[in-house]
Each structure stands twice: as structure tokens, then as C-alpha cells.
Design a protein around this motif. Structure first.
Motif, PDB file in Angstrom:
ATOM      1  N   ALA A  43      31.853  38.258  75.847  1.00 11.63           N
ATOM      2  CA  ALA A  43      32.674  38.697  74.714  1.00 11.63           C
ATOM      3  C   ALA A  43      32.885  37.572  73.692  1.00 11.63           C
ATOM      4  CB  ALA A  43      34.021  39.225  75.208  1.00 11.63           C
ATOM      5  N   ASP A  44      32.890  36.320  74.156  1.00 14.52           N
ATOM      6  CA  ASP A  44      33.085  35.195  73.232  1.00 14.52           C
ATOM      7  C   ASP A  44      31.789  34.728  72.577  1.00 14.52           C
ATOM      8  OD1 ASP A  44      31.791  33.865  75.300  1.00 14.52           O
ATOM      9  OD2 ASP A  44      33.410  32.417  75.659  1.00 14.52           O
ATOM     10  N   GLY A  45      30.684  35.417  72.844  1.00 16.11           N
ATOM     11  CA  GLY A  45      29.408  35.092  72.233  1.00 16.11           C
ATOM     12  C   GLY A  45      28.562  34.102  73.012  1.00 16.11           C
ATOM     13  N   THR A  46      29.129  33.492  74.059  1.00  9.63           N
ATOM     14  CA  THR A  46      28.329  32.581  74.867  1.00  9.63           C
ATOM     15  C   THR A  46      27.379  33.394  75.744  1.00  9.63           C
ATOM     16  OG1 THR A  46      30.005  32.465  76.615  1.00  9.63           O
ATOM     17  CG2 THR A  46      30.071  30.750  74.877  1.00  9.63           C
ATOM     18  N   MET A  47      26.273  32.770  76.094  1.00  9.60           N
ATOM     19  CA  MET A  47      25.222  33.464  76.826  1.00  9.60           C
ATOM     20  C   MET A  47      25.347  33.202  78.326  1.00  9.60           C
ATOM     21  SD  MET A  47      21.152  33.201  76.087  1.00  9.60           S
ATOM     22  CE  MET A  47      21.217  34.241  74.642  1.00  9.60           C
ATOM     23  N   VAL A  48      25.205  34.252  79.114  1.00  7.53           N
ATOM     24  CA  VAL A  48      25.081  34.077  80.552  1.00  7.53           C
ATOM     25  C   VAL A  48      23.788  33.280  80.759  1.00  7.53           C
ATOM     26  CG1 VAL A  48      24.732  35.285  82.748  1.00  7.53           C
ATOM     27  CG2 VAL A  48      26.311  36.239  81.035  1.00  7.53           C
ATOM     28  N   PRO A  49      23.807  32.203  81.554  1.00  9.82           N
ATOM     29  CA  PRO A  49      22.600  31.368  81.684  1.00  9.82           C
ATOM     30  C   PRO A  49      21.534  32.029  82.570  1.00  9.82           C
ATOM     31  CG  PRO A  49      24.353  30.467  83.029  1.00  9.82           C
ATOM     32  CD  PRO A  49      24.934  31.629  82.267  1.00  9.82           C
ATOM     33  N   LEU A  50      21.024  33.142  82.073  1.00  5.55           N
ATOM     34  CA  LEU A  50      20.032  33.922  82.813  1.00  5.55           C
ATOM     35  C   LEU A  50      19.149  34.648  81.808  1.00  5.55           C
ATOM     36  CD1 LEU A  50      19.145  35.191  85.593  1.00  5.55           C
ATOM     37  CD2 LEU A  50      20.849  36.958  85.155  1.00  5.55           C
ATOM     38  N   CYS A  51      17.848  34.525  81.962  1.00  9.68           N
ATOM     39  CA  CYS A  51      16.895  35.258  81.131  1.00  9.68           C
ATOM     40  C   CYS A  51      15.874  35.869  82.083  1.00  9.68           C
ATOM     41  CB  CYS A  51      16.222  34.338  80.121  1.00  9.68           C
ATOM     42  SG  CYS A  51      15.135  35.225  78.975  1.00  9.68           S
ATOM     43  N   VAL A  52      15.836  37.192  82.126  1.00 10.87           N
ATOM     44  CA  VAL A  52      14.999  37.912  83.080  1.00 10.87           C
ATOM     45  C   VAL A  52      13.811  38.540  82.349  1.00 10.87           C
ATOM     46  CG1 VAL A  52      14.929  39.811  84.739  1.00 10.87           C
ATOM     47  CG2 VAL A  52      17.008  38.434  84.523  1.00 10.87           C
ATOM     48  N   PRO A  53      12.589  38.159  82.725  1.00 10.27           N
ATOM     49  CA  PRO A  53      11.420  38.820  82.140  1.00 10.27           C
ATOM     50  C   PRO A  53      11.010  40.025  82.989  1.00 10.27           C
ATOM     51  CG  PRO A  53      10.709  36.906  83.395  1.00 10.27           C
ATOM     52  CD  PRO A  53      12.223  36.973  83.502  1.00 10.27           C
ATOM     53  N   VAL A  54      10.737  41.127  82.323  1.00  9.96           N
ATOM     54  CA  VAL A  54      10.153  42.303  82.971  1.00  9.96           C
ATOM     55  C   VAL A  54       8.745  42.384  82.396  1.00  9.96           C
ATOM     56  CG1 VAL A  54      10.333  44.785  83.365  1.00  9.96           C
ATOM     57  CG2 VAL A  54      12.420  43.411  83.085  1.00  9.96           C
ATOM     58  N   GLU A  55       7.749  42.069  83.211  1.00  8.06           N
ATOM     59  CA  GLU A  55       6.400  41.865  82.691  1.00  8.06           C
ATOM     60  C   GLU A  55       5.476  43.049  82.935  1.00  8.06           C
ATOM     61  OE1 GLU A  55       5.442  38.085  84.537  1.00  8.06           O
ATOM     62  OE2 GLU A  55       6.211  37.057  82.763  1.00  8.06           O
ATOM     63  N   ASP A  56       4.374  43.025  82.187  1.00 10.16           N
ATOM     64  CA  ASP A  56       3.305  44.021  82.311  1.00 10.16           C
ATOM     65  C   ASP A  56       3.798  45.439  82.078  1.00 10.16           C
ATOM     66  OD1 ASP A  56       1.360  42.068  82.838  1.00 10.16           O
ATOM     67  OD2 ASP A  56       1.909  42.036  84.958  1.00 10.16           O
ATOM     68  N   LEU A  57       4.587  45.613  81.026  1.00  9.24           N
ATOM     69  CA  LEU A  57       5.087  46.948  80.682  1.00  9.24           C
ATOM     70  C   LEU A  57       3.969  47.806  80.112  1.00  9.24           C
ATOM     71  CD1 LEU A  57       8.377  46.007  78.802  1.00  9.24           C
ATOM     72  CD2 LEU A  57       8.169  46.835  81.145  1.00  9.24           C
ATOM     73  N   ASP A  58       4.051  49.089  80.368  1.00  6.16           N
ATOM     74  CA  ASP A  58       3.116  50.032  79.771  1.00  6.16           C
ATOM     75  C   ASP A  58       3.439  50.194  78.290  1.00  6.16           C
ATOM     76  OD1 ASP A  58       1.796  50.544  82.164  1.00  6.16           O
ATOM     77  OD2 ASP A  58       3.204  52.131  82.720  1.00  6.16           O
ATOM     78  N   ALA A  59       2.487  50.694  77.542  1.00  9.01           N
ATOM     79  CA  ALA A  59       2.713  50.960  76.124  1.00  9.01           C
ATOM     80  C   ALA A  59       3.779  52.034  75.939  1.00  9.01           C
ATOM     81  CB  ALA A  59       1.415  51.374  75.448  1.00  9.01           C
ATOM     82  N   GLU A  60       3.816  52.991  76.844  1.00 11.27           N
ATOM     83  CA  GLU A  60       4.832  54.045  76.803  1.00 11.27           C
ATOM     84  C   GLU A  60       5.986  53.666  77.727  1.00 11.27           C
ATOM     85  OE1 GLU A  60       4.985  56.886  74.917  1.00 11.27           O
ATOM     86  OE2 GLU A  60       3.263  55.982  73.900  1.00 11.27           O
ATOM     87  N   PRO A  61       7.225  53.843  77.301  1.00  8.66           N
ATOM     88  CA  PRO A  61       8.365  53.452  78.129  1.00  8.66           C
ATOM     89  C   PRO A  61       8.522  54.342  79.358  1.00  8.66           C
ATOM     90  CG  PRO A  61       9.105  54.534  76.123  1.00  8.66           C
ATOM     91  CD  PRO A  61       7.629  54.366  75.997  1.00  8.66           C
ATOM     92  N   ASP A  62       8.998  53.731  80.420  1.00 12.18           N
ATOM     93  CA  ASP A  62       9.296  54.414  81.676  1.00 12.18           C
ATOM     94  C   ASP A  62      10.819  54.562  81.749  1.00 12.18           C
ATOM     95  OD1 ASP A  62       9.943  55.040  84.313  1.00 12.18           O
ATOM     96  OD2 ASP A  62       8.409  53.730  85.167  1.00 12.18           O
ATOM     97  N   ARG A  63      11.308  55.778  81.566  1.00 10.81           N
ATOM     98  CA  ARG A  63      12.759  55.993  81.511  1.00 10.81           C
ATOM     99  C   ARG A  63      13.452  55.669  82.832  1.00 10.81           C
ATOM    100  NH1 ARG A  63      14.924  58.619  76.967  1.00 10.81           N
ATOM    101  NH2 ARG A  63      13.323  59.089  75.446  1.00 10.81           N
ATOM    102  N   LEU A  64      12.762  55.834  83.952  1.00 13.91           N
ATOM    103  CA  LEU A  64      13.340  55.466  85.244  1.00 13.91           C
ATOM    104  C   LEU A  64      13.534  53.948  85.298  1.00 13.91           C
ATOM    105  CD1 LEU A  64      14.303  56.271  88.057  1.00 13.91           C
ATOM    106  CD2 LEU A  64      11.935  56.093  88.831  1.00 13.91           C
ATOM    107  N   ALA A  65      12.525  53.203  84.863  1.00 13.68           N
ATOM    108  CA  ALA A  65      12.640  51.739  84.833  1.00 13.68           C
ATOM    109  C   ALA A  65      13.752  51.296  83.882  1.00 13.68           C
ATOM    110  CB  ALA A  65      11.313  51.111  84.428  1.00 13.68           C
ATOM    111  N   ILE A  66      13.863  51.976  82.746  1.00 17.97           N
ATOM    112  CA  ILE A  66      14.939  51.649  81.805  1.00 17.97           C
ATOM    113  C   ILE A  66      16.298  51.924  82.448  1.00 17.97           C
ATOM    114  CG2 ILE A  66      16.009  52.286  79.594  1.00 17.97           C
ATOM    115  CD1 ILE A  66      13.125  52.752  78.558  1.00 17.97           C
ATOM    116  N   GLY A  67      16.394  53.018  83.190  1.00 19.28           N
ATOM    117  CA  GLY A  67      17.631  53.315  83.914  1.00 19.28           C
ATOM    118  C   GLY A  67      17.978  52.216  84.908  1.00 19.28           C
ATOM    119  N   ASN A  68      16.961  51.592  85.499  1.00 22.09           N
ATOM    120  CA  ASN A  68      17.207  50.496  86.437  1.00 22.09           C
ATOM    121  C   ASN A  68      17.800  49.273  85.742  1.00 22.09           C
ATOM    122  OD1 ASN A  68      16.280  52.004  88.607  1.00 22.09           O
ATOM    123  ND2 ASN A  68      14.198  51.231  88.429  1.00 22.09           N
TER     124      ASN A  68
END
Length: 146
Positions: A43-68
Motif C-alpha cells: 500500500a505504501d508503494g514499496t515492492m515485495v522483494p519477489l519477482c516471479v517469472p511464468v515462462e513459455d506462455l502460449d500465444a493464447e491465454p489459459d484462463r485456468l492458469a490465470i486463475g492460479n
């Protein structure tokens, strides 16, 4: 050599978040795969020190994966001792192509907005990067007052 941005420096605007993504991502060449990077702002604008890559995504979005992503958001909120509504989910879709929004990105923007914002009520934003630049394509709805 670029110094990575400090997570303790608050991000308070879409422009600042765009600059933060430029600092987090390695710019200077085309990405080899389509990836969605996730990070969170308190809320104060500081970043949680975590950056998560989700790699090798399909060109079309997977709504189940987005729900995850919602479940992951909830885990991060719990680890921060925060309510899920107190964290902003900042995302950056990195892929080959034009600097701005490409026709193939529209489906991703629509799916992320539909699932994360509308269905699950998350505060979120999306940037797109092509290895040379980063642009905001789904801005944060509102920024907390400084």
C-alpha cells in the motif's frame, strides 16, 4: 552494469512502475520466449522483494492458469501479513514483437482483466515488454494518495 531498483523505493505512478519494470528486466535484445513476470506493491508503494517469472506462455491465454495467479497472490499476501486487497499485482508480459500492444496481446489483456480484476477483484496492472522497451497496457485503476 545496471543497478537493480531498490524494493524500498516507493512506486507511486504508472510511469514510475514502467521505469521499475525497465530496471527489473534485461533490456537489449529480443526475448527468447513469452514470459509473464509478476511482482507486488504494498500500500505504501514499496515492492515485495519477489519477482516471479511464468515462462513459455502460449500465444493464447489459459484462463485456468490465470486463475492460479489469484492463488499465488493470496499466498504472497499471507506471507506479507496483508489482506489480498492491500497488495497490487504488477505484471509484465515479455515477448517478441512491437514495442506497444500487438494484436496477439489483446487476448492476454482481456483475459487478465476479466479474471483478475472483474472476477476476483484484484488490484493489478499489466505492462508489455519486447526486450527493448516496456509500455503500460493495463494501467492501475488508481494509485493510493501519497
Amino acid at each position: 552494469m545496471t543497478t537493480p531498483p531498490l524494493p524500498t523505493v516507493p512506486v507511486t505512478t504508472d510511469a514510475e512502475l514502467t521505469e521499475r519494470w525497465k530496471g527489473l528486466l534485461t533490456l537489449g535484445g529480443q526475448p527468447v520466449r513469452r514470459s509473464l513476470f509478476l511482482t507486488w506493491l504494498r500500500a505504501d508503494g514499496t515492492m515485495v522483494p519477489l519477482c516471479v517469472p511464468v515462462e513459455d506462455l502460449d500465444a493464447e491465454p489459459d484462463r485456468l492458469a490465470i486463475g492460479n495467479l489469484v492463488q499465488l497472490h493470496d499466498v504472497v499476501a499471507e506471507s506479507e501479513g496483508a489482506d489480498r486487497t492491500e497488495l497490487h499485482l504488477a505484471m509484465c508480459l515479455e515477448r517478441r514483437g512491437p514495442a506497444g500492444l500487438s494484436p496477439g496481446d489483446d487476448a492476454w489483456v482481456s483475459a487478465l482483466e476479466s479474471v483478475l480484476r472483474h472476477r476476483d477483484g484484484l488490484d493489478c496492472s499489466l505492462h508489455v515488454g519486447n526486450g527493448h522497451t516496456v509500455v503500460v497496457v493495463m494501467p492501475r485503476r488508481s494509485w493510493p494518495a501519497a
